[in-house]
Design a protein around this motif. Structure first.
Motif, mmCIF file in Angstrom:
data_model
loop_
_atom_site.group_PDB
_atom_site.id
_atom_site.type_symbol
_atom_site.label_atom_id
_atom_site.label_comp_id
_atom_site.label_asym_id
_atom_site.label_seq_id
_atom_site.Cartn_x
_atom_site.Cartn_y
_atom_site.Cartn_z
ATOM 1 N N GLN A 89 0.858 -1.191 0.000
ATOM 2 C CA GLN A 89 0.000 0.000 0.000
ATOM 3 C C GLN A 89 0.892 1.240 0.000
ATOM 4 O OE1 GLN A 89 -2.224 -0.489 3.697
ATOM 5 N NE2 GLN A 89 -4.106 -0.681 2.489
ATOM 6 N N PRO A 90 0.371 2.371 -0.493
ATOM 7 C CA PRO A 90 1.134 3.621 -0.368
ATOM 8 C C PRO A 90 1.331 3.964 1.106
ATOM 9 C CG PRO A 90 -0.718 3.897 -1.888
ATOM 10 C CD PRO A 90 -0.882 2.552 -1.210
ATOM 11 N N LEU A 91 2.381 4.708 1.398
ATOM 12 C CA LEU A 91 2.613 5.166 2.764
ATOM 13 C C LEU A 91 1.493 6.120 3.164
ATOM 14 C CD1 LEU A 91 6.468 5.868 2.752
ATOM 15 C CD2 LEU A 91 5.254 3.814 3.512
ATOM 16 N N PRO A 92 1.246 6.294 4.463
ATOM 17 C CA PRO A 92 0.200 7.227 4.904
ATOM 18 C C PRO A 92 0.457 8.636 4.363
ATOM 19 C CG PRO A 92 1.023 5.921 6.758
ATOM 20 C CD PRO A 92 1.924 5.642 5.594
ATOM 21 N N SER A 93 -0.588 9.418 4.269
ATOM 22 C CA SER A 93 -0.468 10.797 3.807
ATOM 23 C C SER A 93 0.513 11.553 4.698
ATOM 24 C CB SER A 93 -1.846 11.458 3.858
ATOM 25 O OG SER A 93 -1.741 12.808 3.456
ATOM 26 N N GLY A 94 1.450 12.252 4.074
ATOM 27 C CA GLY A 94 2.434 13.031 4.810
ATOM 28 C C GLY A 94 3.615 12.229 5.325
ATOM 29 N N ALA A 95 3.646 10.921 5.061
ATOM 30 C CA ALA A 95 4.743 10.075 5.530
ATOM 31 C C ALA A 95 5.870 10.059 4.489
ATOM 32 C CB ALA A 95 4.245 8.653 5.771
ATOM 33 N N TYR A 96 7.104 9.977 4.989
ATOM 34 C CA TYR A 96 8.257 9.889 4.084
ATOM 35 C C TYR A 96 9.493 9.407 4.824
ATOM 36 C CZ TYR A 96 9.129 14.492 6.185
ATOM 37 O OH TYR A 96 9.303 15.523 7.081
ATOM 38 N N VAL A 97 10.469 8.974 4.049
ATOM 39 C CA VAL A 97 11.821 8.690 4.527
ATOM 40 C C VAL A 97 12.760 9.299 3.498
ATOM 41 C CG1 VAL A 97 13.541 6.953 5.135
ATOM 42 C CG2 VAL A 97 11.119 6.505 5.600
ATOM 43 N N ARG A 98 13.651 10.166 3.966
ATOM 44 C CA ARG A 98 14.598 10.835 3.069
ATOM 45 C C ARG A 98 16.016 10.613 3.577
ATOM 46 N NH1 ARG A 98 10.922 15.992 3.614
ATOM 47 N NH2 ARG A 98 9.328 15.468 2.094
ATOM 48 N N ASN A 99 16.889 10.243 2.671
ATOM 49 C CA ASN A 99 18.307 10.079 2.993
ATOM 50 C C ASN A 99 19.066 11.139 2.192
ATOM 51 O OD1 ASN A 99 20.451 8.184 4.194
ATOM 52 N ND2 ASN A 99 21.099 8.393 2.070
ATOM 53 N N THR A 100 19.777 12.011 2.907
ATOM 54 C CA THR A 100 20.512 13.102 2.268
ATOM 55 C C THR A 100 21.943 13.105 2.781
ATOM 56 O OG1 THR A 100 18.472 14.400 2.275
ATOM 57 C CG2 THR A 100 20.527 15.593 1.865
ATOM 58 N N VAL A 101 22.915 13.072 1.873
ATOM 59 C CA VAL A 101 24.315 13.134 2.271
ATOM 60 C C VAL A 101 24.621 14.578 2.668
ATOM 61 C CG1 VAL A 101 26.710 12.740 1.589
ATOM 62 C CG2 VAL A 101 24.918 11.228 0.715
ATOM 63 N N VAL A 102 25.168 14.755 3.883
ATOM 64 C CA VAL A 102 25.448 16.101 4.397
ATOM 65 C C VAL A 102 26.944 16.376 4.541
ATOM 66 C CG1 VAL A 102 23.228 16.336 5.567
ATOM 67 C CG2 VAL A 102 25.182 15.363 6.809
ATOM 68 N N GLY A 103 27.765 15.323 4.414
ATOM 69 C CA GLY A 103 29.205 15.512 4.547
ATOM 70 C C GLY A 103 29.967 14.357 3.942
ATOM 71 N N PHE A 104 31.253 14.586 3.688
ATOM 72 C CA PHE A 104 32.110 13.530 3.153
ATOM 73 C C PHE A 104 33.518 13.698 3.697
ATOM 74 C CE2 PHE A 104 32.565 17.035 0.203
ATOM 75 C CZ PHE A 104 33.914 17.045 -0.115
ATOM 76 N N LYS A 105 34.267 12.603 3.620
ATOM 77 C CA LYS A 105 35.670 12.607 4.025
ATOM 78 C C LYS A 105 36.425 11.732 3.030
ATOM 79 C CE LYS A 105 38.770 11.714 7.887
ATOM 80 N NZ LYS A 105 38.878 11.311 9.305
ATOM 81 N N ILE A 106 37.315 12.350 2.259
ATOM 82 C CA ILE A 106 38.067 11.628 1.230
ATOM 83 C C ILE A 106 38.993 10.609 1.888
ATOM 84 C CG2 ILE A 106 39.780 11.868 -0.630
ATOM 85 C CD1 ILE A 106 37.319 13.286 -1.487
ATOM 86 N N ILE A 107 39.035 9.420 1.303
ATOM 87 C CA ILE A 107 39.968 8.388 1.754
ATOM 88 C C ILE A 107 41.173 8.372 0.811
ATOM 89 C CG2 ILE A 107 40.306 5.906 2.112
ATOM 90 C CD1 ILE A 107 37.227 5.862 2.764
ATOM 91 N N LYS A 108 40.895 8.177 -0.482
ATOM 92 C CA LYS A 108 41.958 8.180 -1.495
ATOM 93 C C LYS A 108 41.400 8.838 -2.755
ATOM 94 C CE LYS A 108 44.528 4.451 -2.051
ATOM 95 N NZ LYS A 108 44.876 3.041 -2.345
ATOM 96 N N LYS A 109 42.301 9.456 -3.537
ATOM 97 C CA LYS A 109 41.831 10.050 -4.789
ATOM 98 C C LYS A 109 42.934 9.987 -5.834
ATOM 99 C CE LYS A 109 43.018 14.746 -3.340
ATOM 100 N NZ LYS A 109 42.565 16.105 -3.163
ATOM 101 N N SER A 110 42.487 9.786 -7.078
ATOM 102 C CA SER A 110 43.359 9.864 -8.250
ATOM 103 C C SER A 110 42.491 10.373 -9.392
ATOM 104 C CB SER A 110 43.953 8.483 -8.579
ATOM 105 O OG SER A 110 42.960 7.641 -9.154
ATOM 106 N N ASP A 111 43.055 10.480 -10.573
ATOM 107 C CA ASP A 111 42.273 10.967 -11.722
ATOM 108 C C ASP A 111 41.139 10.022 -12.101
ATOM 109 O OD1 ASP A 111 43.901 13.167 -11.855
ATOM 110 O OD2 ASP A 111 45.100 12.431 -13.543
ATOM 111 N N THR A 112 41.274 8.717 -11.767
ATOM 112 C CA THR A 112 40.283 7.744 -12.215
ATOM 113 C C THR A 112 39.613 6.967 -11.090
ATOM 114 O OG1 THR A 112 42.039 6.110 -12.500
ATOM 115 C CG2 THR A 112 41.418 7.414 -14.453
ATOM 116 N N GLU A 113 39.966 7.272 -9.833
ATOM 117 C CA GLU A 113 39.332 6.570 -8.715
ATOM 118 C C GLU A 113 39.305 7.460 -7.475
ATOM 119 O OE1 GLU A 113 40.292 2.431 -8.254
ATOM 120 O OE2 GLU A 113 40.148 2.569 -6.069
#
Length: 192
Positions: A89-113
């Motif tokens: 069934q659809p979720l109740p009226s006004g119901a939701y779940v939202r996932n939003t990325v708010v931050g990051f921390k680089i581990i490794k980086k190169s031109d292709t990865e």
């Protein structure tokens, strides 16, 4: 940091075509980890969209797609139960779940990865009159440049796991909290 946007939208409705830069890779990871479940849109819909838009072709298989679908079905069943509706069934009226990325921390980086920790805020509301609840999650992601765009890959994620082995995971905290900065997170500013 304000991240670059994708150049176009694919047939799944996902933003793609990110620049070949560390910021472009992070922007793709942010897009691939943003979900919005509301009304008739299910976690199955969102996870299969992400799979088709952002996962490397090398990691595509009928087994992987089925596993993603089964995990999302279970998540949808759990969510329906929490919100007091029958699965399907659809979720109740006004119901939701939202996932939003708010931050990051680089581990490794190169031109292709690029690999990074992603900090997400998950917000859930079980109906119009219900109180919104939020929590934070932390995810490790690895991306490779493939066919003119960034794609999430199992190989890059595995290399990221090896790179952080034996290290403490960064503390989960809200942007603006002292712990957020102490953990080394970079806050993401929403594009205007």
């Amino acid at each position: 940091m304000a991240l670059p946007r994708g150049q176009r939208t694919d047939d799944q409705g996902s933003e793609i075509g990110f620049p070949k830069s560390t910021e472009g890779a992070i922007a793709m990871m942010v897009a691939a980890n943003a979900t919005h479940i509301e009304g008739e849109k299910t976690n199955v819909d969102e996870q299969l969209r992400i799979y088709h838009s952002y996962i490397s072709k090398a990691d595509h298989s009928s087994e992987n797609a089925e596993q993603i679908k089964q995990n999302a079905i279970q998540s949808d069943k759990d969510l329906a139960k929490q919100m007091g509706v029958t699965h399907g069934q659809p979720l109740p009226s006004g119901a939701y779940v939202r996932n939003t990325v708010v931050g990051f921390k680089i581990i490794k980086k190169s031109d292709t990865e690029v690999s990074a920790w992603l900090l997400s805020r998950v917000v859930q509301k079980d109906g119009e009159m219900e109180k919104e609840r939020s929590s934070y999650t932390r995810t490790l992601a690895g991306a490779q440049w493939e066919g003119g765009d960034w794609k999430l890959t199992g190989a890059a994620t595995e290399r990221a796991l090896q790179a952080v082995q034996g290290q403490n995971q960064p503390t989960m905290a809200a942007p603006g909290d002292p712990e957020f900065n102490q953990a080394g997170w970079t806050a993401i500013r929403e594009a205007s």
